[in-house]
Design a protein around this motif. Structure first.
Motif, PDB file in Angstrom:
ATOM      1  N   GLU A 185       0.840  -1.203   0.000  1.00  0.00           N
ATOM      2  CA  GLU A 185       0.000   0.000   0.000  1.00  0.00           C
ATOM      3  C   GLU A 185       0.874   1.253   0.000  1.00  0.00           C
ATOM      4  O   GLU A 185       0.573   2.240  -0.657  1.00  0.00           O
ATOM      5  CB  GLU A 185      -0.897   0.022   1.244  1.00  0.00           C
ATOM      6  CG  GLU A 185      -1.908  -1.097   1.287  1.00  0.00           C
ATOM      7  CD  GLU A 185      -3.228  -0.687   0.640  1.00  0.00           C
ATOM      8  OE1 GLU A 185      -3.486   0.519   0.577  1.00  0.00           O
ATOM      9  OE2 GLU A 185      -3.969  -1.579   0.191  1.00  0.00           O
ATOM     10  N   HIS A 186       1.949   1.175   0.748  1.00  0.00           N
ATOM     11  CA  HIS A 186       2.835   2.336   0.837  1.00  0.00           C
ATOM     12  C   HIS A 186       3.498   2.601  -0.509  1.00  0.00           C
ATOM     13  O   HIS A 186       3.636   3.756  -0.927  1.00  0.00           O
ATOM     14  CB  HIS A 186       3.893   2.078   1.917  1.00  0.00           C
ATOM     15  CG  HIS A 186       4.720   3.286   2.228  1.00  0.00           C
ATOM     16  ND1 HIS A 186       6.078   3.293   2.154  1.00  0.00           N
ATOM     17  CD2 HIS A 186       4.369   4.535   2.577  1.00  0.00           C
ATOM     18  CE1 HIS A 186       6.528   4.500   2.455  1.00  0.00           C
ATOM     19  NE2 HIS A 186       5.525   5.268   2.721  1.00  0.00           N
ATOM     20  N   ASP A 189       1.025   4.230  -2.574  1.00  0.00           N
ATOM     21  CA  ASP A 189       0.846   5.602  -2.104  1.00  0.00           C
ATOM     22  C   ASP A 189       1.952   6.506  -2.662  1.00  0.00           C
ATOM     23  O   ASP A 189       1.699   7.620  -3.134  1.00  0.00           O
ATOM     24  CB  ASP A 189       0.907   5.575  -0.571  1.00  0.00           C
ATOM     25  CG  ASP A 189       0.044   6.651   0.025  1.00  0.00           C
ATOM     26  OD1 ASP A 189      -0.937   7.027  -0.623  1.00  0.00           O
ATOM     27  OD2 ASP A 189       0.372   7.118   1.128  1.00  0.00           O
ATOM     28  N   ILE A 190       3.184   5.992  -2.614  1.00  0.00           N
ATOM     29  CA  ILE A 190       4.318   6.747  -3.168  1.00  0.00           C
ATOM     30  C   ILE A 190       4.123   6.921  -4.673  1.00  0.00           C
ATOM     31  O   ILE A 190       4.344   7.997  -5.228  1.00  0.00           O
ATOM     32  CB  ILE A 190       5.648   6.013  -2.882  1.00  0.00           C
ATOM     33  CG1 ILE A 190       5.943   6.025  -1.381  1.00  0.00           C
ATOM     34  CG2 ILE A 190       6.808   6.658  -3.654  1.00  0.00           C
ATOM     35  CD1 ILE A 190       7.123   5.160  -0.991  1.00  0.00           C
ATOM     36  N   ARG A 192       1.383   7.066  -6.322  1.00  0.00           N
ATOM     37  CA  ARG A 192       0.349   8.079  -6.571  1.00  0.00           C
ATOM     38  C   ARG A 192       0.944   9.480  -6.520  1.00  0.00           C
ATOM     39  O   ARG A 192       0.745  10.294  -7.404  1.00  0.00           O
ATOM     40  CB  ARG A 192      -0.764   7.979  -5.521  1.00  0.00           C
ATOM     41  CG  ARG A 192      -1.722   6.832  -5.716  1.00  0.00           C
ATOM     42  CD  ARG A 192      -2.690   6.753  -4.526  1.00  0.00           C
ATOM     43  NE  ARG A 192      -3.527   7.937  -4.419  1.00  0.00           N
ATOM     44  CZ  ARG A 192      -4.672   8.112  -5.072  1.00  0.00           C
ATOM     45  NH1 ARG A 192      -5.119   7.154  -5.850  1.00  0.00           N
ATOM     46  NH2 ARG A 192      -5.377   9.209  -4.933  1.00  0.00           N
ATOM     47  N   THR A 193       1.685   9.734  -5.443  1.00  0.00           N
ATOM     48  CA  THR A 193       2.267  11.073  -5.287  1.00  0.00           C
ATOM     49  C   THR A 193       3.254  11.367  -6.411  1.00  0.00           C
ATOM     50  O   THR A 193       3.201  12.429  -7.032  1.00  0.00           O
ATOM     51  CB  THR A 193       2.984  11.157  -3.923  1.00  0.00           C
ATOM     52  OG1 THR A 193       2.091  10.694  -2.926  1.00  0.00           O
ATOM     53  CG2 THR A 193       3.405  12.577  -3.611  1.00  0.00           C
ATOM     54  N   ASN A 194       4.159  10.422  -6.660  1.00  0.00           N
ATOM     55  CA  ASN A 194       5.167  10.666  -7.699  1.00  0.00           C
ATOM     56  C   ASN A 194       4.540  10.850  -9.075  1.00  0.00           C
ATOM     57  O   ASN A 194       4.947  11.716  -9.842  1.00  0.00           O
ATOM     58  CB  ASN A 194       6.146   9.491  -7.777  1.00  0.00           C
ATOM     59  CG  ASN A 194       7.120   9.484  -6.609  1.00  0.00           C
ATOM     60  OD1 ASN A 194       7.185  10.447  -5.859  1.00  0.00           O
ATOM     61  ND2 ASN A 194       7.861   8.417  -6.461  1.00  0.00           N
TER      62      ASN A 194
END
Lengths: 472, 363
Positions: A185-186, A189-190, A192-194
């Motif tokens: 998940e992390h 999440d990374i 998504r941001t990147n």
């Protein structure tokens, strides 16, 4: 003297100017290939006919990434190939320089900045995102947490009508026996941001197709990853009367390009409920089969296309009952090779062989539809060369793809897109923090006890004062 | 902002027979800067990752504020991992580079701008906001990365060896900046490092770990002045504390030909021991007429201090012979740079440890 650590040494690398910081290398050694953004100095260097990517990075990161890339290679995961590390570099003035990690440039690769640019079709965008999702899922399956999924860290290659994604940067990667849900998940999440940053940056630079909405693209990646992961690893429960669902699941996974190496099947005591879960799945269902039959090393969807053609060939030549390996050999000599031989040598750098074969098949199909007749393969090949291939850019070493999309702008450094475009009137503002930092004395390796005691005393004073204030 | 609480939190990796983190109990106060430190494999990173939701908690619980987050996915924990990856986007302004991720959280534009401005003020980056990042120095890039975490306004900042990828100079500067910034922001921060000097310089409190077990958690000064066991005593301090083992004799401990006097209270606590380890910080030793006999090997003058690097002279116990002893004296070391001298220990600064339990015996 620099030290070379390499599993596959290339002696032509030895005489390069390792004592010079990479950013200052003479341009005659460099190639300005398009590439993503990087925190470090990265350059493409040309040695004979080969191109390598060189990254200057501190020692423990260089070692870490080199080992990880090797591990990924051993597992057959699509990633750039590590060539070596050059350590113990000292500049002429004696100042030590960070090591350089060398990887092989991935031939026929297309960096993202050339792929999402104006004019791109929505379909292509979906396929690029799908390729990325497949790559991340494949890495997660082998216990690899990337830690920095981004467009800059991915290269794409054509794969029949779709794309195959390759990992380029493993600096933040971690290899575990198995990833926890939190780790996956992390990573997402990374990602998504990147990715949002990547798309917004393209948008800000006028390099993104206008209709594309960065937030929507990012959401698409997340939902597609979840769907794929669920198909690859999810538990499915059904009644004992629906046994065909076991085979259906395996077929669905095959269709996605995965083989099931281990399927966990559990039944309850009265055999009424069956619960299945794929435990080990391996990517490359079609490419492995094609490799086994023909020795051709291709991407997954190219393999699928070539295998389909092989099946058709088998049926058309009346060899339905002949051993598959024998037919494959026959197909290779009578179908695949003649097409390759018909491609003029000077046009071969435009596409990979399997991609050319796929495009010739497409060309033939359209021609056959148009002319309502069966078109012989070689005739189609000549037509394809004339109508399509000769006008395509070279993709083996992709120099032109980043030809300035916005022509009145110029990169600050053609070898480093991370620096952006040249802009007028750029005096840097005064930075009080940096000026202060420059004035600070060099820190001692020892613990500064006096400072520690002073800090503790100041804290105690502040606490006493605040308590005194709080007491009426 | 919130406090963080580990309660009996345990992580056992698959195929491993002993826990990577073993029943960790740790309370981190609201706004506190807590550093987890220890040698490689001690469990510090695993503990942080358990808090981040990256590692499963096999037993025990983790709370952020009043919320039990033990089974929550990372993104629902309201935490921010700082510095993990800080690509700066060349076509976006510094302001957009800091604030873009808030778009995913549907933070309205006005609020995004406000948060970015606030963070920029804290980071001394106001004048850079409308600039593109290309001309930024390494340190400024780091600050933009910090800004990206700050604008998210998380309850807790997590930092896992954030400085390990920087060169020495930038590392020291960033260390100071992070500590100052954390103090101004007052956001609870958990910071992992293997470097005890970094831990001691930055933390409000420092938790020392070894083999998955919490050894001691205290303020840097207390760790230094009252290490709770032999491991902490040896780990904290640079240069390290001298740890000298000797048999218990009447009135003290025998070190070479010298009996180091110990109080009756301390000796009474050592009833299960036949020998003790005495810890003496380099600065608690002075050259004197009476004391521990050492051979001086190197004398180093560093500013106002003189460091004597020497080896113990053992007359009765051969095992003692050859152990390194470091003394830091304010007085100039007169005489030769080699030869035998005696070092007297300040009796108020002795740390006495049981060899049987490894625990501290002196007050």
């Amino acid at each position: 003297m620099p030290r070379f650590i390499s599993a596959k040494p290339d002696s032509r690398l030895l005489p390069l100017p390792w004592e010079t910081p990479l950013a200052e290398w003479p341009v005659n050694l460099l190639v300005a290939l398009p590439r993503g953004l990087s925190r470090h100095v990265v350059r493409f260097i040309k040695v004979g006919d080969d191109v390598y990517a060189a990254k200057e990075v501190i020692d423990h990161l260089a070692q870490h990434e080199y080992r990880l890339l090797h591990a990924l290679m051993r597992q057959g995961t699509p990633a750039v190939e590590p060539v070596g590390i050059i350590t113990e570099r000292g500049a002429v003035d004696g100042v030590p320089l960070d090591p350089i990690l060398i990887t092989r440039h991935l031939e026929f690769s297309l960096p993202y900045r050339s792929l999402f640019s104006p004019g791109v079709r929505q379909e292509t965008v979906s396929r690029l995102l799908d390729a990325m999702v497949v790559l991340v899922a494949r890495l997660h399956l082998i216990g690899f947490k990337w830690g920095d999924v981004s467009l800059s860290n991915i290269l794409f290659r054509r794969d029949a009508d779709t794309f195959a994604a390759y990992l380029v940067d493993a600096e933040t990667g971690e290899l575990h026996a198995r990833l926890t849900r939190g780790q996956r998940e992390h990573d997402i999440d990374i990602a998504r941001t990147n990715l949002l940053g990547d798309f917004l940056d393209l948008q800000a630079g006028g390099l993104l197709q206008e209709k594309l909405d960065p937030l929507r693209l990012v959401d698409m990646v997340t939902s597609r990853y979840r769907e794929l992961w669920n198909e690859l690893t999810g538990v499915e429960e059904f009644s004992g009367g629906e046994l065909d669902r076991i085979e259906n699941r395996v077929r669905r996974l095959n269709a996605l390009g995965f083989d099931v190496a281990e399927l966990d099947i559990q039944t309850d005591a009265d055999q009424e409920t069956i619960r299945i879960q794929p435990m080990v799945v391996d990517a490359g269902h079609h490419s492995r089969r094609l490799m086994r039959l023909t020795g051709l090393d291709t991407e997954e969807n190219q393999a699928r296309r070539l295998l389909n053609d092989l099946d058709t060939y088998r049926w058309r030549t009346g060899q339905a009952h002949v051993d598959e390996a024998v037919v494959a050999h026959d197909w290779l000599t009578h179908s695949f090779q003649p097409v390759m031989n018909a491609i003029p040598a000077e046009l071969r750098a435009k596409r990979e062989p399997a991609q050319i074969f796929h495009e010739v098949l497409d060309y033939r199909w359209y021609q056959a539809q148009r002319e309502c007749r069966e078109v012989p393969l070689l005739e189609a090949t000549h037509g394809y060369v004339r109508d399509v291939l000769s006008d395509l850019p070279d993709e083996e070493l992709n120099l032109d793809v980043l030809a300035p999309v916005v022509e009145d702008r110029q990169l600050v450094n053609p070898y480093d897109p991370s620096m952006g475009y040249v802009e007028a009137g750029e005096e840097p503002p005064v930075d009080a923090w940096e000026n202060q930092a420059d004035d600070q004395p060099e820190a001692s390796p020892f613990l500064d006890l006096a400072a520690l005691r002073a800090r503790a005393a100041a804290k105690a004073r502040a606490k006493a004062e605040s308590e005194a204030r709080d007491t009426p | 902002m919130a406090n963080v609480s580990f309660s009996d939190a345990t992580r056992i990796y698959p195929n491993s027979d002993h826990p990577a983190v073993d029943r960790l109990n740790l309370e981190i106060g609201d706004g506190e800067f807590m550093v987890l430190v220890g040698p490689s494999g001690c469990g510090k990173s695993t503990s942080l990752r358990m808090l981040a939701g990256l590692e499963e908690v096999n037993s025990g619980r983790i709370l952020i504020g009043d919320r039990d987050v033990t089974d929550l996915p990372p993104k629902d924990r309201d935490i921010a991992m700082v510095f993990q990856n800080y690509a700066l986007y060349p076509h976006m302004t510094v302001a957009d580079n800091m604030g873009f991720a808030l778009k995913m959280q549907n933070v309205p534009k006005a609020e995004r701008q406000e948060r970015v401005l606030e963070a920029a003020k804290l980071l001394g980056l106001e004048d850079f906001l409308s600039r593109k990042p290309k001309a930024l120095s390494g340190g400024q890039r780091q600050r933009v990365a910090m800004g990206r975490a700050i604008v998210r306004q998380p309850q807790v900042f997590l930092m896992d060896e954030p400085l390990s990828n920087l060169d020495a100079k930038l590392r020291v500067a960033t260390r100071t900046q992070i500590a100052a910034l954390q103090q101004r922001l007052g956001v609870t921060t958990v910071y992992v490092t293997h470097d005890q000097v970094e831990a001691m310089t930055m933390g409000d409190r420092v938790a020392v770990m070894k083999d998955g077990l919490l050894q001691q958690v205290a303020s840097p000064l207390e760790l230094y002045d009252r290490p709770g066991n032999l491991f902490v005593a040896g780990f904290i301090g640079s240069p390290a504390m001298n740890l000298i083992e000797g048999p218990i004799v009447s009135g003290g401990v025998q070190i070479g030909d010298y009996i180091l006097p110990l109080s009756r209270e301390v000796l009474a606590k050592a009833s299960n021991d036949t020998s003790l380890t005495v810890g003496i910080r380099p600065e608690a030793l002075e050259v004197a007429e009476q004391g521990i006999a050492v051979n001086v090997n190197i004398v180093e003058e560093l500013g106002a201090d003189t460091y004597l690097y020497s080896t113990l002279v053992g007359s009765t116990d051969q095992s003692v012979d050859g152990q390194q002893i470091v003394a830091r004296t304010s007085a100039r070391h007169k005489g030769r740079s080699s030869g035998t001298v005696r070092l007297a220990a300040d009796p108020t600064q002795l740390h006495v440890f049981s060899n049987a339990t490894q625990e501290r015996l002196s007050d």
